[in-house]
Each structure stands twice: as structure tokens, then as C-alpha cells.
Design an enzyme around this catalytic site. Structure first.
Site, PDB file in Angstrom:
ATOM      1  N   PRO A   1       6.460  -7.987   4.827  1.00 49.87           N
ATOM      2  CA  PRO A   1       5.859  -8.955   5.746  1.00 49.87           C
ATOM      3  C   PRO A   1       4.606  -9.575   5.134  1.00 49.87           C
ATOM      4  O   PRO A   1       3.787  -8.880   4.560  1.00 49.87           O
ATOM      5  CB  PRO A   1       5.517  -8.121   6.983  1.00 49.87           C
ATOM      6  CG  PRO A   1       5.725  -6.704   6.625  1.00 49.87           C
ATOM      7  CD  PRO A   1       6.484  -6.631   5.354  1.00 49.87           C
ATOM      8  N   GLU A   2       4.501 -10.884   5.227  1.00 51.63           N
ATOM      9  CA  GLU A   2       3.316 -11.582   4.752  1.00 51.63           C
ATOM     10  C   GLU A   2       2.540 -12.104   5.969  1.00 51.63           C
ATOM     11  O   GLU A   2       2.884 -11.773   7.103  1.00 51.63           O
ATOM     12  CB  GLU A   2       3.727 -12.711   3.802  1.00 51.63           C
ATOM     13  CG  GLU A   2       4.502 -12.182   2.591  1.00 51.63           C
ATOM     14  CD  GLU A   2       4.870 -13.267   1.578  1.00 51.63           C
ATOM     15  OE1 GLU A   2       4.139 -14.255   1.484  1.00 51.63           O
ATOM     16  OE2 GLU A   2       5.888 -13.098   0.901  1.00 51.63           O
TER      17      GLU A   2
ATOM     18  N   HIS B   1      13.901   6.074  11.707  1.00 53.41           N
ATOM     19  CA  HIS B   1      12.791   5.440  11.002  1.00 53.41           C
ATOM     20  C   HIS B   1      11.625   5.091  11.924  1.00 53.41           C
ATOM     21  O   HIS B   1      10.630   4.529  11.477  1.00 53.41           O
ATOM     22  CB  HIS B   1      13.276   4.181  10.281  1.00 53.41           C
ATOM     23  CG  HIS B   1      14.340   4.461   9.254  1.00 53.41           C
ATOM     24  ND1 HIS B   1      14.110   5.266   8.152  1.00 53.41           N
ATOM     25  CD2 HIS B   1      15.627   4.069   9.177  1.00 53.41           C
ATOM     26  CE1 HIS B   1      15.221   5.343   7.437  1.00 53.41           C
ATOM     27  NE2 HIS B   1      16.158   4.638   8.042  1.00 53.41           N
TER      28      HIS B   1
ATOM     29  N   ARG C   1      10.182   2.887   4.508  1.00 55.07           N
ATOM     30  CA  ARG C   1       9.588   3.491   3.309  1.00 55.07           C
ATOM     31  C   ARG C   1       8.298   4.245   3.599  1.00 55.07           C
ATOM     32  O   ARG C   1       7.743   4.872   2.705  1.00 55.07           O
ATOM     33  CB  ARG C   1       9.383   2.403   2.239  1.00 55.07           C
ATOM     34  CG  ARG C   1      10.748   1.830   1.816  1.00 55.07           C
ATOM     35  CD  ARG C   1      10.630   0.848   0.694  1.00 55.07           C
ATOM     36  NE  ARG C   1      10.156   1.468  -0.535  1.00 55.07           N
ATOM     37  CZ  ARG C   1       9.974   0.814  -1.669  1.00 55.07           C
ATOM     38  NH1 ARG C   1      10.207  -0.492  -1.702  1.00 55.07           N
ATOM     39  NH2 ARG C   1       9.542   1.432  -2.733  1.00 55.07           N
TER      40      ARG C   1
END
Ligand SMILES: [Zn+2]
Length: 275
Positions: free
Chosen positions: A2-3, A95, A113
Site C-alpha cells: 500500500p502506498e 491472517h 507477511r
């Protein structure tokens, strides 16, 4: 990853759905995504009301007011694969590491992650944990940005990604900004005149604003807080399009590595300046 536009959209959703609500529950499945222990985090935030939110680059800081009137701040950094879901009937998978409950509205923090972090910080705008983060790319003053960029002697793409210079651009929007400014990603800022550098900043801000309006870009596992993909991907000019024709001139787009990152550009539209 994500930016800025994706993070901005997450922030807007959090504020829209939760402003004024109290944090009434904090369920932690994997404590590693918290900056402090679950016990310390609960003690700081349970019962506190979400009052506001601040974003710089890819960081969000949630502002809380505790029952005794003192403030508390939670910094959220999604890093590679962090996601926030505010969805009725959302069914968490393995997750999902943290569930924050706001008076019956659950917020799921999911991170495949596990590099993302939810960290208590001491300040709502300038916490010590963000001392290395430069000004926000969307609001940085041109003069300040020019001072940080001009005279640099390595490829410009690397500096656009450097969050210490200005914060918010990642690989997608860096490539898009350089294409829109007509600047080759290997160009050194020291070889560019001020007008061209200003153009790069202007194009970066434009592409970020446009992406925010479109809900961000969907890539890999990123979907927005409602579980919907952002729809900016079909607007991308170069990112993810290596080997395809340039939308402006039909030249085949090329892919090279700059600053360790895959970089797509148009050899015709983005010339290396003479010298
Ligand atoms: Zn072209």
C-alpha cells in the site's frame, strides 16, 4: 505494497466509521504486530474515544481521548501486506492478527507477511518513531522538496522512493510520476533544472490525488477496507505494463532495475537529458 493513496483511503474509512466511538475491545491473536504488549496496549486504549486521525506518507496515527481526558496515540504502518477491514459480517481468516472493537463495530487487522505494526506513540503528529520519515508527499512545499532533491547524484527514482526525503510514494506511483513528467528514471536530480524538478513533484501530487479519488490501486493482496478492489489499476500508464505499447507514442515500454526495484518507463517519452 500500500502506498499513500491506499493508506489515505484506509484513514478516511476509519474516521468515517469510527470517529467519536470508544474502543471497547482489543483481541490479539498474534502479538508480534503490536509495538507493545497486548496488556500495555489495552491499558492505554481501552475505553478511549477515537477523536481524530493524522496521516503522513504511509503512516496513520489514530488520536484517542481517554476517559480521564488524557490523549493516547496509535500509529498504524501497514508495510508490505497490512490490511484493515471494516466490514459487516467479515469472517476473519488465519491472517487476521488483531481485532479492535469500537462499541460493536469490529475492525480487523490482517497481514499475511506480518511486517505491519500497530504502535503506541507519544505524539499525534511528530512521534519519535517517525523522526526518520520526511514530509508528506502530498503536502510538502515545493521549496522544501527542491532543497532535499536538488544536487543529488544518483538516479531520481531512488530518491522518489526514499521516505526520508518525502513520504508516500512507492514503486507504482514513482514510475507513474516520472512518466507523466517525461523524466527518465535514471536521470540524476543534479542534472535537472528547477522547472523540471518542480514538474516531477507536481505530477507526483497529481497522480496521488487521482489515485485517492479512485480508491487506490489493487495489486497482489490489497483490497480496500470494504474488501473491494481499488480501480486505479486501469489508469496506470507504465507500472505493470513492461513490453506493452506506450499509451502516448506506441513505443514498447521497457523494464530496468533502479535502486533495487523493477522500473518501467517509455524510452521515447522519458529521455535522459543531454549531459
Ligand atoms: Zn511513450
Amino acid at each position: 505494497m500500500p502506498e499513500l493513496p491506499e493508506v489515505e483511503n484506509v484513514g478516511r474509512a476509519l474516521l468515517e466509521s469510527l470517529q467519536g466511538r470508544r474502543l471497547t475491545g482489543l483481541e490479539v491473536m498474534f502479538p508480534g504486530v503490536l509495538g507493545q504488549s497486548p496488556r500495555v496496549t489495552r491499558r492505554a486504549l481501552l475505553g478511549a474515544r477515537l477523536t481524530d486521525l493524522h496521516r503522513r506518507g504511509k503512516y496513520l496515527i489514530l488520536h484517542f481521548r481517554r476517559p480521564d481526558g488524557t490523549p493516547a496515540y496509535l500509529m498504524v504502518h501497514l508495510r508490505m501486506t497490512g490490511q484493515i477491514f471494516i466490514l459487516d459480517g467479515y469472517i476473519p481468516d488465519k491472517h487476521v492478527h488483531v481485532v479492535l472493537d469500537f462499541e460493536g463495530v469490529p475492525v480487523h487487522y490482517r497481514d499475511i507477511r506480518k511486517f505491519g505494526r500497530l504502535t503506541l506513540v507519544e505524539d499525534g503528529r511528530e512521534p519519535a518513531a517517525m523522526a526518520h520519515v520526511g514530509p508528506d508527499m502530498l503536502t510538502v512545499k515545493p521549496r522544501e522538496w527542491l532543497e532535499r532533491m536538488a544536487r543529488r547524484r544518483a538516479p531520481i527514482k531512488g530518491y522518489l522512493l526514499d521516505q526520508g526525503i518525502a513520504s508516500g510514494l512507492g514503486n507504482i506511483y514513482a514510475d507513474e510520476s516520472l512518466f507523466l513528467a517525461g523524466v527518465h528514471p535514471l536521470t540524476r536530480p543534479c542534472d535537472l533544472d528547477e522547472t523540471t524538478l518542480r514538474l516531477v513533484l507536481r505530477r507526483a501530487k497529481q497522480v496521488l490525488r487521482l489515485a485517492i479519488r479512485h480508491g487506490g490501486t489493487t495489486f497482489m493482496n490489497f483490497t480496500n477496507f470494504r474488501g473491494k478492489p481499488g480501480n486505479f489499476r486501469r489508469k496506470l500508464r507504465v507500472y505493470g505494463r513492461a513490453g506493452q505499447p506506450c499509451r502516448d507514442c506506441d513505443t514498447t515500454l521497457k523494464k530496468i532495475t533502479v535502486a533495487g526495484r523493477g522500473t518501467v518507463f517509455c524510452p521515447e517519452c522519458q529521455r535522459v537529458p543531454a549531459g
